[in-house]
Design a protein around this motif. Structure first.
Motif, PDB file in Angstrom:
ATOM      1  N   ALA A 186       0.826  -1.206   0.000  1.00 34.34           N
ATOM      2  CA  ALA A 186       0.000   0.000   0.000  1.00 34.34           C
ATOM      3  C   ALA A 186       0.865   1.263   0.000  1.00 34.34           C
ATOM      4  O   ALA A 186       0.537   2.254  -0.660  1.00 34.34           O
ATOM      5  CB  ALA A 186      -0.927  -0.001   1.212  1.00 34.34           C
ATOM      6  N   GLU A 187       1.974   1.211   0.726  1.00 35.92           N
ATOM      7  CA  GLU A 187       2.834   2.395   0.840  1.00 35.92           C
ATOM      8  C   GLU A 187       3.683   2.626  -0.403  1.00 35.92           C
ATOM      9  O   GLU A 187       4.022   3.763  -0.729  1.00 35.92           O
ATOM     10  CB  GLU A 187       3.737   2.263   2.072  1.00 35.92           C
ATOM     11  N   THR A 188       4.035   1.549  -1.097  1.00 36.19           N
ATOM     12  CA  THR A 188       4.964   1.662  -2.226  1.00 36.19           C
ATOM     13  C   THR A 188       4.288   1.545  -3.588  1.00 36.19           C
ATOM     14  O   THR A 188       4.916   1.798  -4.610  1.00 36.19           O
ATOM     15  CB  THR A 188       6.046   0.572  -2.137  1.00 36.19           C
ATOM     16  N   GLY A 189       3.014   1.129  -3.607  1.00 38.26           N
ATOM     17  CA  GLY A 189       2.340   0.896  -4.876  1.00 38.26           C
ATOM     18  C   GLY A 189       2.643  -0.454  -5.487  1.00 38.26           C
ATOM     19  O   GLY A 189       2.279  -0.727  -6.642  1.00 38.26           O
ATOM     20  N   ALA A 190       3.303  -1.328  -4.722  1.00 42.74           N
ATOM     21  CA  ALA A 190       3.635  -2.664  -5.207  1.00 42.74           C
ATOM     22  C   ALA A 190       2.382  -3.532  -5.264  1.00 42.74           C
ATOM     23  O   ALA A 190       1.352  -3.225  -4.653  1.00 42.74           O
ATOM     24  CB  ALA A 190       4.680  -3.309  -4.297  1.00 42.74           C
ATOM     25  N   THR A 191       2.471  -4.635  -5.975  1.00 36.79           N
ATOM     26  CA  THR A 191       1.391  -5.620  -6.030  1.00 36.79           C
ATOM     27  C   THR A 191       1.551  -6.580  -4.860  1.00 36.79           C
ATOM     28  O   THR A 191       2.650  -7.080  -4.599  1.00 36.79           O
ATOM     29  CB  THR A 191       1.456  -6.410  -7.355  1.00 36.79           C
ATOM     30  N   TYR A 192       0.466  -6.841  -4.146  1.00 38.26           N
ATOM     31  CA  TYR A 192       0.498  -7.767  -3.002  1.00 38.26           C
ATOM     32  C   TYR A 192      -0.164  -9.084  -3.389  1.00 38.26           C
ATOM     33  O   TYR A 192      -1.302  -9.107  -3.849  1.00 38.26           O
ATOM     34  CB  TYR A 192      -0.219  -7.165  -1.799  1.00 38.26           C
ATOM     35  N   TYR A 193       0.560 -10.176  -3.179  1.00 38.82           N
ATOM     36  CA  TYR A 193       0.094 -11.511  -3.548  1.00 38.82           C
ATOM     37  C   TYR A 193      -0.144 -12.359  -2.297  1.00 38.82           C
ATOM     38  O   TYR A 193       0.666 -12.364  -1.374  1.00 38.82           O
ATOM     39  CB  TYR A 193       1.144 -12.233  -4.402  1.00 38.82           C
ATOM     40  N   LEU A 194      -1.243 -13.112  -2.326  1.00 38.41           N
ATOM     41  CA  LEU A 194      -1.586 -14.035  -1.243  1.00 38.41           C
ATOM     42  C   LEU A 194      -2.261 -15.256  -1.857  1.00 38.41           C
ATOM     43  O   LEU A 194      -3.058 -15.112  -2.793  1.00 38.41           O
ATOM     44  CB  LEU A 194      -2.534 -13.347  -0.253  1.00 38.41           C
ATOM     45  N   PRO A 195      -1.956 -16.473  -1.364  1.00 38.89           N
ATOM     46  CA  PRO A 195      -2.643 -17.651  -1.910  1.00 38.89           C
ATOM     47  C   PRO A 195      -4.146 -17.560  -1.680  1.00 38.89           C
ATOM     48  O   PRO A 195      -4.591 -17.353  -0.544  1.00 38.89           O
ATOM     49  CB  PRO A 195      -2.029 -18.817  -1.109  1.00 38.89           C
ATOM     50  N   PRO A 196      -4.942 -17.705  -2.713  1.00 41.07           N
ATOM     51  CA  PRO A 196      -6.394 -17.529  -2.557  1.00 41.07           C
ATOM     52  C   PRO A 196      -7.022 -18.540  -1.599  1.00 41.07           C
ATOM     53  O   PRO A 196      -8.023 -18.221  -0.953  1.00 41.07           O
ATOM     54  CB  PRO A 196      -6.928 -17.680  -3.984  1.00 41.07           C
ATOM     55  N   LYS A 197      -6.463 -19.738  -1.478  1.00 36.04           N
ATOM     56  CA  LYS A 197      -7.047 -20.726  -0.564  1.00 36.04           C
ATOM     57  C   LYS A 197      -6.857 -20.345   0.896  1.00 36.04           C
ATOM     58  O   LYS A 197      -7.526 -20.894   1.771  1.00 36.04           O
ATOM     59  CB  LYS A 197      -6.447 -22.109  -0.845  1.00 36.04           C
ATOM     60  N   ASP A 198      -5.941 -19.400   1.166  1.00 33.83           N
ATOM     61  CA  ASP A 198      -5.764 -18.874   2.520  1.00 33.83           C
ATOM     62  C   ASP A 198      -6.515 -17.569   2.722  1.00 33.83           C
ATOM     63  O   ASP A 198      -6.512 -17.016   3.821  1.00 33.83           O
ATOM     64  CB  ASP A 198      -4.280 -18.621   2.802  1.00 33.83           C
ATOM     65  N   ALA A 199      -7.132 -17.063   1.664  1.00 36.85           N
ATOM     66  CA  ALA A 199      -7.666 -15.705   1.704  1.00 36.85           C
ATOM     67  C   ALA A 199      -9.194 -15.659   1.759  1.00 36.85           C
ATOM     68  O   ALA A 199      -9.782 -14.616   1.499  1.00 36.85           O
ATOM     69  CB  ALA A 199      -7.165 -14.931   0.487  1.00 36.85           C
ATOM     70  N   GLY A 200      -9.820 -16.773   2.137  1.00 37.97           N
ATOM     71  CA  GLY A 200     -11.280 -16.822   2.129  1.00 37.97           C
ATOM     72  C   GLY A 200     -11.943 -15.813   3.031  1.00 37.97           C
ATOM     73  O   GLY A 200     -13.069 -15.384   2.765  1.00 37.97           O
ATOM     74  N   GLU A 201     -11.256 -15.388   4.101  1.00 42.14           N
ATOM     75  CA  GLU A 201     -11.868 -14.461   5.049  1.00 42.14           C
ATOM     76  C   GLU A 201     -11.224 -13.079   5.051  1.00 42.14           C
ATOM     77  O   GLU A 201     -11.592 -12.242   5.878  1.00 42.14           O
ATOM     78  CB  GLU A 201     -11.801 -15.059   6.455  1.00 42.14           C
ATOM     79  N   VAL A 202     -10.270 -12.834   4.156  1.00 43.65           N
ATOM     80  CA  VAL A 202      -9.622 -11.518   4.184  1.00 43.65           C
ATOM     81  C   VAL A 202     -10.591 -10.446   3.695  1.00 43.65           C
ATOM     82  O   VAL A 202     -11.488 -10.714   2.892  1.00 43.65           O
ATOM     83  CB  VAL A 202      -8.321 -11.495   3.350  1.00 43.65           C
ATOM     84  N   VAL A 203     -10.393  -9.222   4.197  1.00 44.80           N
ATOM     85  CA  VAL A 203     -11.324  -8.143   3.877  1.00 44.80           C
ATOM     86  C   VAL A 203     -10.650  -7.046   3.052  1.00 44.80           C
ATOM     87  O   VAL A 203     -11.151  -5.930   2.986  1.00 44.80           O
ATOM     88  CB  VAL A 203     -11.930  -7.545   5.165  1.00 44.80           C
ATOM     89  N   TYR A 204      -9.537  -7.367   2.429  1.00 42.72           N
ATOM     90  CA  TYR A 204      -8.826  -6.397   1.601  1.00 42.72           C
ATOM     91  C   TYR A 204      -8.579  -7.017   0.232  1.00 42.72           C
ATOM     92  O   TYR A 204      -8.728  -8.224   0.026  1.00 42.72           O
ATOM     93  CB  TYR A 204      -7.494  -5.986   2.246  1.00 42.72           C
ATOM     94  N   GLU A 205      -8.173  -6.193  -0.710  1.00 44.68           N
ATOM     95  CA  GLU A 205      -7.891  -6.681  -2.052  1.00 44.68           C
ATOM     96  C   GLU A 205      -6.475  -7.241  -2.125  1.00 44.68           C
ATOM     97  O   GLU A 205      -5.563  -6.744  -1.454  1.00 44.68           O
ATOM     98  CB  GLU A 205      -8.059  -5.552  -3.076  1.00 44.68           C
ATOM     99  N   TYR A 206      -6.300  -8.262  -2.937  1.00 47.95           N
ATOM    100  CA  TYR A 206      -4.983  -8.872  -3.123  1.00 47.95           C
ATOM    101  C   TYR A 206      -4.947  -9.485  -4.518  1.00 47.95           C
ATOM    102  O   TYR A 206      -5.977  -9.665  -5.170  1.00 47.95           O
ATOM    103  CB  TYR A 206      -4.739  -9.959  -2.064  1.00 47.95           C
TER     104      TYR A 206
END
Length: 375
Positions: A186-206
């Motif tokens: 968020a601070e640098t404008g970089a792309t943030y990657y997260l495995p989707p199978k771990d991201a079922g409950e996240v509340v932010y974009e990735y």
């Protein structure tokens, strides 16, 4: 005598350079037994502070007179007072600035290797917590893998190197420490990657970190190619960098293997863990250098302070990779789990974006040793 103040960085150099140090730890015995500053050649004496309120005379025979004594407590205050008493008694004494709190937070960047075409790979060693983060640099770009929450360390390091952070990855949704990944992005404008199978409950974009994804970093490549590697979590993903390094996240460590229970699903995920360790990883080149996301004990550090070892060596030496009977493996993994990390449920919620504790609350959540491995 003057009481000296040591920083966590100075203590870290003692660990990495394999130097001697005598530590008087004045925390309660349970706290000391659970978690202390570890060094290859460190000596310790644990005397709770409340036992020293009337003076230090009784412990003087137990302390060295030919070397400095470093006094350590939880947050600094008690150690200053004890160090002053020792100094008044004629000893060479110092205290750790910020106590164990500062030790838990300190990161030491160490160069792992040069990569192709002038690239570099750095490991950020969090000695007090056993966390390992990575930065890949190539040309004018950088990628970060498994960043801890101290975002300034990574951002400032990239500035020092004159590179722009373009990609930030988490190998999985962490449960033992708070990730700084999405905040750096968020601070640098970089792309943030997260495995989707771990991201079922996240509340932010990735951006989905999927099997087969290849990301170009300058002239180097971070390859996530057929390296979906579940078991610690259902989404855990490994990385191959420059065809030389295997970043295993919390699936495989130097002296142990990842635990499958931090989302409460040990019986469900133990089969995935075995499949990753005994099938997926065994298809890889044995000369790949394993770079995990954590270490458990000080003996896992190499002479230069890095935590790294060839996959072929681990296939021979790591007990978790040499349990042929599947039922024995299942029993070993599920019956030999250490206590779960401090506040691991809340830490997962922070990493999902569901709660936003302040800095002091985050520090308290992370206090204590790393507990990501099967014993």
């Amino acid at each position: 005598m003057t009481v000296n103040k040591w920083t966590a960085a100075q203590v870290a150099r003692k660990v990495i350079e394999n130097k001697e140090l005598f530590i008087l730890d004045v925390r309660n015995k349970n706290d000391f037994d659970d978690w202390k500053i570890e060094g290859h050649q460190f000596e310790y004496l644990n005397i709770p502070y409340f036992e020293l309120l009337d003076g230090v005379e009784e412990i003087l025979p137990k302390l060295p007179t030919d070397k400095e004594v470093l006094v350590v407590c939880a947050k600094e205050g008690s150690s200053v007072m004890v160090a002053e008493m020792l100094s008044d008694a004629g000893l060479d004494a110092a205290y750790l600035e910020g106590g164990m709190k500062s030790w838990s937070m300190y990161l030491e960047p160490i160069k792992v290797a040069d990569l192709a075409d002038g690239g570099e790979l750095y490991q950020f060693v969090r000695l007090g917590k056993g966390c390992l983060s990575y930065m890949v640099i190539s040309e004018n770009e950088a990628a970060i893998i498994d960043a801890v929450r101290f975002t300034d360390v990574f951002i400032n390091f990239a500035k020092e190197k004159g590179v722009e952070i373009k990609h930030v990855f988490d190998t999985h949704l962490h449960a033992d420490h708070i990730s700084g990944g999405r905040h750096i992005a968020a601070e640098t404008g970089a792309t943030y990657y997260l495995p989707p199978k771990d991201a079922g409950e996240v509340v932010y974009e990735y951006t989905a970190l999927t099997d087969g994804l290849t990301v170009q970093i300058g002239s180097a490549k971070i390859e996530v190619n057929a390296l979906y590697s579940p078991g610690h979590t259902i989404g855990s993903t490994s990385f191959v960098i420059d065809n030389k390094f295997l970043l295993t996240g919390d699936i495989l460590f130097i002296d142990s293997i990842g635990r499958p229970d931090l989302a409460g699903l040990a019986d469900d995920w133990v089969g995935d863990l075995r499949e990753t360790l005994y099938t997926r990883y065994r298809k890889l080149a044995e000369d790949l250098i394993v770079l995990p996301a954590h270490f458990m004990i000080i003996d896992e550090l190499n002479e230069d302070g890095t935590v790294a070892k060839p996959l072929g060596d681990l296939l021979k030496e790591n007990h978790g990779l040499n349990i042929e009977d599947e039922q024995e493996f299942r029993s070993t993994v599920t019956d030999n789990l250490p206590p779960q990390p401090n506040a691991h449920v809340q830490i997962r919620q922070v990493n999902m974006g569901k709660i936003t504790p302040n800095n002091d609350e985050q520090t308290e959540m992370e206090i204590g040793p790393n507990r990501c491995a099967v014993r």
